[in-house]
Write a protein that holds these residues in place. Structure first.
Motif, PDB file in Angstrom:
ATOM      1  N   GLU A   1       7.940   1.154 -59.506  1.00  0.00           N
ATOM      2  CA  GLU A   1       9.073   1.207 -60.511  1.00  0.00           C
ATOM      3  C   GLU A   1       8.796   1.028 -61.925  1.00  0.00           C
ATOM      4  O   GLU A   1       9.392   1.894 -62.716  1.00  0.00           O
ATOM      5  CB  GLU A   1      10.084   0.289 -60.015  1.00  0.00           C
ATOM      6  N   GLU A   2       7.870   0.276 -62.292  1.00  0.00           N
ATOM      7  CA  GLU A   2       7.608  -0.158 -63.555  1.00  0.00           C
ATOM      8  C   GLU A   2       6.291   0.754 -64.155  1.00  0.00           C
ATOM      9  O   GLU A   2       6.047   0.667 -65.319  1.00  0.00           O
ATOM     10  CB  GLU A   2       7.049  -1.611 -63.782  1.00  0.00           C
ATOM     11  N   SER A   3       5.899   1.569 -63.291  1.00  0.00           N
ATOM     12  CA  SER A   3       4.610   2.468 -63.746  1.00  0.00           C
ATOM     13  C   SER A   3       5.182   3.731 -64.425  1.00  0.00           C
ATOM     14  O   SER A   3       6.428   4.335 -64.285  1.00  0.00           O
ATOM     15  CB  SER A   3       3.804   2.803 -62.585  1.00  0.00           C
ATOM     16  N   ALA A   4       4.163   4.545 -64.533  1.00  0.00           N
ATOM     17  CA  ALA A   4       4.347   6.055 -65.419  1.00  0.00           C
ATOM     18  C   ALA A   4       4.513   6.831 -64.083  1.00  0.00           C
ATOM     19  O   ALA A   4       4.882   8.159 -64.353  1.00  0.00           O
ATOM     20  CB  ALA A   4       3.200   6.566 -66.205  1.00  0.00           C
ATOM     21  N   ILE A   5       4.471   6.437 -62.853  1.00  0.00           N
ATOM     22  CA  ILE A   5       4.810   7.392 -61.845  1.00  0.00           C
ATOM     23  C   ILE A   5       6.257   7.850 -61.723  1.00  0.00           C
ATOM     24  O   ILE A   5       6.991   7.010 -61.601  1.00  0.00           O
ATOM     25  CB  ILE A   5       4.104   6.841 -60.515  1.00  0.00           C
TER      26      ILE A   5
ATOM     27  N   LEU B   1       2.784   0.721 -48.529  1.00  0.00           N
ATOM     28  CA  LEU B   1       3.481   0.092 -49.617  1.00  0.00           C
ATOM     29  C   LEU B   1       3.714  -1.485 -49.483  1.00  0.00           C
ATOM     30  O   LEU B   1       4.481  -2.006 -49.518  1.00  0.00           O
ATOM     31  CB  LEU B   1       4.670   0.621 -49.879  1.00  0.00           C
ATOM     32  N   SER B   2       2.400  -2.338 -49.316  1.00  0.00           N
ATOM     33  CA  SER B   2       2.497  -3.449 -49.188  1.00  0.00           C
ATOM     34  C   SER B   2       2.694  -4.218 -50.462  1.00  0.00           C
ATOM     35  O   SER B   2       2.639  -3.936 -51.436  1.00  0.00           O
ATOM     36  CB  SER B   2       0.850  -3.940 -48.628  1.00  0.00           C
ATOM     37  N   ALA B   3       3.075  -5.712 -50.145  1.00  0.00           N
ATOM     38  CA  ALA B   3       3.160  -6.688 -51.210  1.00  0.00           C
ATOM     39  C   ALA B   3       4.150  -6.243 -52.273  1.00  0.00           C
ATOM     40  O   ALA B   3       5.301  -5.795 -51.848  1.00  0.00           O
ATOM     41  CB  ALA B   3       1.775  -6.747 -51.829  1.00  0.00           C
ATOM     42  N   ASP B   4       3.768  -6.353 -53.458  1.00  0.00           N
ATOM     43  CA  ASP B   4       4.809  -5.917 -54.492  1.00  0.00           C
ATOM     44  C   ASP B   4       4.689  -4.522 -55.091  1.00  0.00           C
ATOM     45  O   ASP B   4       4.929  -4.114 -56.248  1.00  0.00           O
ATOM     46  CB  ASP B   4       4.842  -6.871 -55.792  1.00  0.00           C
ATOM     47  N   ALA B   5       4.116  -3.512 -54.018  1.00  0.00           N
ATOM     48  CA  ALA B   5       3.971  -2.292 -54.344  1.00  0.00           C
ATOM     49  C   ALA B   5       5.259  -1.391 -54.903  1.00  0.00           C
ATOM     50  O   ALA B   5       5.409  -0.650 -56.022  1.00  0.00           O
ATOM     51  CB  ALA B   5       3.391  -1.345 -53.083  1.00  0.00           C
TER      52      ALA B   5
ATOM     53  N   ASP C   1      -1.258   2.056 -50.166  1.00  0.00           N
ATOM     54  CA  ASP C   1      -1.163   0.813 -49.926  1.00  0.00           C
ATOM     55  C   ASP C   1      -0.992  -0.125 -50.808  1.00  0.00           C
ATOM     56  O   ASP C   1       0.003  -0.411 -51.412  1.00  0.00           O
ATOM     57  CB  ASP C   1      -2.014   0.206 -48.652  1.00  0.00           C
ATOM     58  N   ASP C   2      -2.068  -0.770 -51.273  1.00  0.00           N
ATOM     59  CA  ASP C   2      -2.361  -1.211 -52.607  1.00  0.00           C
ATOM     60  C   ASP C   2      -2.370  -0.130 -53.667  1.00  0.00           C
ATOM     61  O   ASP C   2      -3.065   0.609 -53.720  1.00  0.00           O
ATOM     62  CB  ASP C   2      -3.642  -2.072 -52.704  1.00  0.00           C
ATOM     63  N   VAL C   3      -1.189  -0.202 -54.528  1.00  0.00           N
ATOM     64  CA  VAL C   3      -0.872   0.855 -55.609  1.00  0.00           C
ATOM     65  C   VAL C   3      -1.521   0.827 -56.926  1.00  0.00           C
ATOM     66  O   VAL C   3      -1.406   1.571 -57.676  1.00  0.00           O
ATOM     67  CB  VAL C   3       0.673   1.303 -55.738  1.00  0.00           C
ATOM     68  N   GLY C   4      -2.389  -0.333 -56.901  1.00  0.00           N
ATOM     69  CA  GLY C   4      -3.179  -0.319 -58.357  1.00  0.00           C
ATOM     70  C   GLY C   4      -3.812   0.685 -58.766  1.00  0.00           C
ATOM     71  O   GLY C   4      -4.047   1.079 -59.830  1.00  0.00           O
ATOM     72  N   ASP C   5      -4.641   1.210 -57.716  1.00  0.00           N
ATOM     73  CA  ASP C   5      -5.496   2.568 -58.208  1.00  0.00           C
ATOM     74  C   ASP C   5      -4.473   3.676 -58.738  1.00  0.00           C
ATOM     75  O   ASP C   5      -4.867   4.566 -59.372  1.00  0.00           O
ATOM     76  CB  ASP C   5      -6.358   2.903 -56.984  1.00  0.00           C
ATOM     77  N   PHE C   6      -3.357   4.016 -58.003  1.00  0.00           N
ATOM     78  CA  PHE C   6      -2.475   4.978 -58.135  1.00  0.00           C
ATOM     79  C   PHE C   6      -1.903   4.680 -59.728  1.00  0.00           C
ATOM     80  O   PHE C   6      -1.663   5.811 -60.460  1.00  0.00           O
ATOM     81  CB  PHE C   6      -1.599   5.009 -57.086  1.00  0.00           C
ATOM     82  N   VAL C   7      -1.598   3.482 -59.941  1.00  0.00           N
ATOM     83  CA  VAL C   7      -0.926   3.154 -61.253  1.00  0.00           C
ATOM     84  C   VAL C   7      -1.809   3.476 -62.369  1.00  0.00           C
ATOM     85  O   VAL C   7      -1.693   3.937 -63.367  1.00  0.00           O
ATOM     86  CB  VAL C   7      -0.299   1.865 -61.168  1.00  0.00           C
ATOM     87  N   ALA C   8      -2.876   2.801 -61.959  1.00  0.00           N
ATOM     88  CA  ALA C   8      -4.097   3.165 -63.040  1.00  0.00           C
ATOM     89  C   ALA C   8      -4.450   4.580 -63.253  1.00  0.00           C
ATOM     90  O   ALA C   8      -4.319   5.247 -64.508  1.00  0.00           O
ATOM     91  CB  ALA C   8      -5.330   2.489 -62.652  1.00  0.00           C
TER      92      ALA C   8
ATOM     93  N   ALA D   1     -11.339   3.366 -62.179  1.00  0.00           N
ATOM     94  CA  ALA D   1     -10.253   3.212 -61.622  1.00  0.00           C
ATOM     95  C   ALA D   1     -10.107   3.866 -60.243  1.00  0.00           C
ATOM     96  O   ALA D   1      -9.408   3.543 -59.422  1.00  0.00           O
ATOM     97  CB  ALA D   1      -9.167   4.136 -62.514  1.00  0.00           C
ATOM     98  N   GLN D   2     -11.648   4.278 -59.785  1.00  0.00           N
ATOM     99  CA  GLN D   2     -11.613   4.966 -58.336  1.00  0.00           C
ATOM    100  C   GLN D   2     -11.703   3.716 -57.379  1.00  0.00           C
ATOM    101  O   GLN D   2     -11.894   2.785 -57.418  1.00  0.00           O
ATOM    102  CB  GLN D   2     -12.849   5.764 -58.392  1.00  0.00           C
ATOM    103  N   CYS D   3     -11.089   4.065 -56.191  1.00  0.00           N
ATOM    104  CA  CYS D   3     -11.279   3.208 -55.014  1.00  0.00           C
ATOM    105  C   CYS D   3     -12.672   2.740 -54.860  1.00  0.00           C
ATOM    106  O   CYS D   3     -13.739   3.652 -54.661  1.00  0.00           O
ATOM    107  CB  CYS D   3     -10.796   3.767 -53.675  1.00  0.00           C
ATOM    108  N   ALA D   4     -13.038   1.351 -54.602  1.00  0.00           N
ATOM    109  CA  ALA D   4     -14.592   0.998 -54.401  1.00  0.00           C
ATOM    110  C   ALA D   4     -14.594   0.729 -52.706  1.00  0.00           C
ATOM    111  O   ALA D   4     -15.553  -0.221 -52.386  1.00  0.00           O
ATOM    112  CB  ALA D   4     -14.473  -0.442 -55.133  1.00  0.00           C
ATOM    113  N   GLU D   5     -13.921   1.408 -52.036  1.00  0.00           N
ATOM    114  CA  GLU D   5     -14.099   1.482 -50.527  1.00  0.00           C
ATOM    115  C   GLU D   5     -15.398   1.626 -50.183  1.00  0.00           C
ATOM    116  O   GLU D   5     -15.999   0.995 -49.321  1.00  0.00           O
ATOM    117  CB  GLU D   5     -13.127   2.379 -49.717  1.00  0.00           C
TER     118      GLU D   5
END
Length: 356
Positions: A298-302, A289-293, A260-267, A202-206
């Motif tokens: 809202e739908e995540s456990a955050i 908070l780009s795109a559908d962030a 920005d892309d919240v995928g990593d944060f949601v995971a 789940a870590q950032c691949a930057e």
């Protein structure tokens, strides 16, 4: 009139009303008015700037917040700076709370270091100094040929944690990847809290292939001179996701500089919930908070995402009530005042660690 007793002027280079809110808050704290200028898009989408008052011999501060249309905002800043330069302004200081293209500060395969290019463009346009906040990499300051003041938002975010998170003493600071561990450690030490690190897929691949080590072609030319036979390197494989540290029965606070892309944060939030954390907060300086962030948050456990107002995100807040804002106009206004009056900036960095 926008002339303070000490003789500096403040302009906004944004053409959209939503992006001028931070500039208005800063000028209110300084007790001056925004300079009279018009920034707009022509019929052919060219950026046009018209400065409506004399700036000859003056120190000028240009406040530029970066909306979703990053490239337009950059052109607005460049053209405004050049207009002021050709109008004989003495000093032109850019106040850019979120510095765009800051993630593109490393060579990736056959790409380019865009952040260095932008730094050169700003210098050629006429800027003589920059005030920014939480650069993605502190080494970016070395790209510039003039002074850069890299302010920190952490004191404001830490204050929010202490005042707005109930029972924050039962919290643990979490780094969503090993690369973010130093920043998380800085927060943990100042809050006197524990530290946990998420490691795995789940870590950032930057950082993967960021230094160009895999840029040569893999196919070897067998004709002619073969050259040196370099040893083959094993391909990277991310281990299964793990959490280093005990988060069971705790409030998990994930800290980072950009969301920005919240995928990593949601995971990360999902794995923290599985490990027993009962509340999850995200703290970041720049809320792109780009795109559908907003929908994903809202739908995540955050439970809550806390960002500063370096980037306008009012639309995202309407879409997701979990997003909260911390105002940092105070430190930006104080930086402007101190720079113009020739005062030391060290006060603004008190109790700030090197890793923050």
């Amino acid at each position: 009139m926008n002339v303070a007793k000490s003789g500096y002027r403040v302009f906004s280079a944004n053409s959209t009303a939503a992006c001028t809110e931070l500039a208005k808050k800063i000028t209110e704290r300084l007790g001056v008015e925004l300079g009279k200028s018009v920034v707009f898009q022509g019929p052919n989408r060219e950026t046009r700037v018209d400065v409506k008052e004399s700036v000859r011999g003056q120190t000028i501060f240009i406040i530029q917040t970066i909306p979703r249309d990053v490239n337009t905002a950059i052109m607005e800043l460049l053209i405004m700076a050049y207009a002021l330069k050709t109008s004989c302004a003495k000093n032109i200081i850019g106040v850019i709370p979120y510095f765009p293209y800051s993630k593109q500060c490393k060579m990736r395969k056959r790409g380019s270091i865009v952040c260095k290019l932008l730094a050169s463009m700003l210098a050629r346009a006429g800027l003589t100094h920059i005030i920014t906040m939480d650069l993605h990499q502190k080494e970016i300051q070395g790209f510039f040929s003039f002074p850069v003041d890299n302010l920190r938002a952490s004191p404001f975010l830490i204050q929010y944690i202490q005042e707005e998170i109930p029972d924050y003493r039962n919290a643990i600071i979490v780094a969503k990847s090993p690369a973010a561990a130093k920043r998380a450690q800085s927060y943990a030490e100042r809050l006197r809290l524990g530290l946990a690190v998420i490691h795995g897929e789940a870590q950032c691949a930057e950082s993967d292939m960021a230094d160009g080590r895999h840029s040569p072609p893999c196919v070897r030319n067998t004709t002619g001179h073969t050259g040196l036979e370099l040893p083959l390197m094993m391909a990277k494989e991310k281990p299964p996701i793990t959490v280093v540290g005990d988060v069971g029965g705790r409030i998990a606070i994930i800290v980072d500089d950009i969301i920005d892309d919240v995928g990593d944060f949601v995971a990360a939030a999902e794995i923290l919930k599985e490990r027993g954390a009962y509340k999850i907060y995200i703290m970041a300086t720049h809320g792109l908070l780009s795109a559908d962030a907003p929908r994903l948050i809202e739908e995540s456990a955050i439970d809550e995402v806390v960002v500063t107002n370096t980037v306008p995100h009012e639309v995202q807040k309407l879409q997701c009530p979990k997003i909260k804002t911390v105002d940092v106009s105070m430190i930006l206004a104080e930086a402007i005042r101190r720079i113009h009056n020739g005062e030391s900036m060290a006060y603004l960095f008190r109790n700030i660690t090197v890793d923050d």
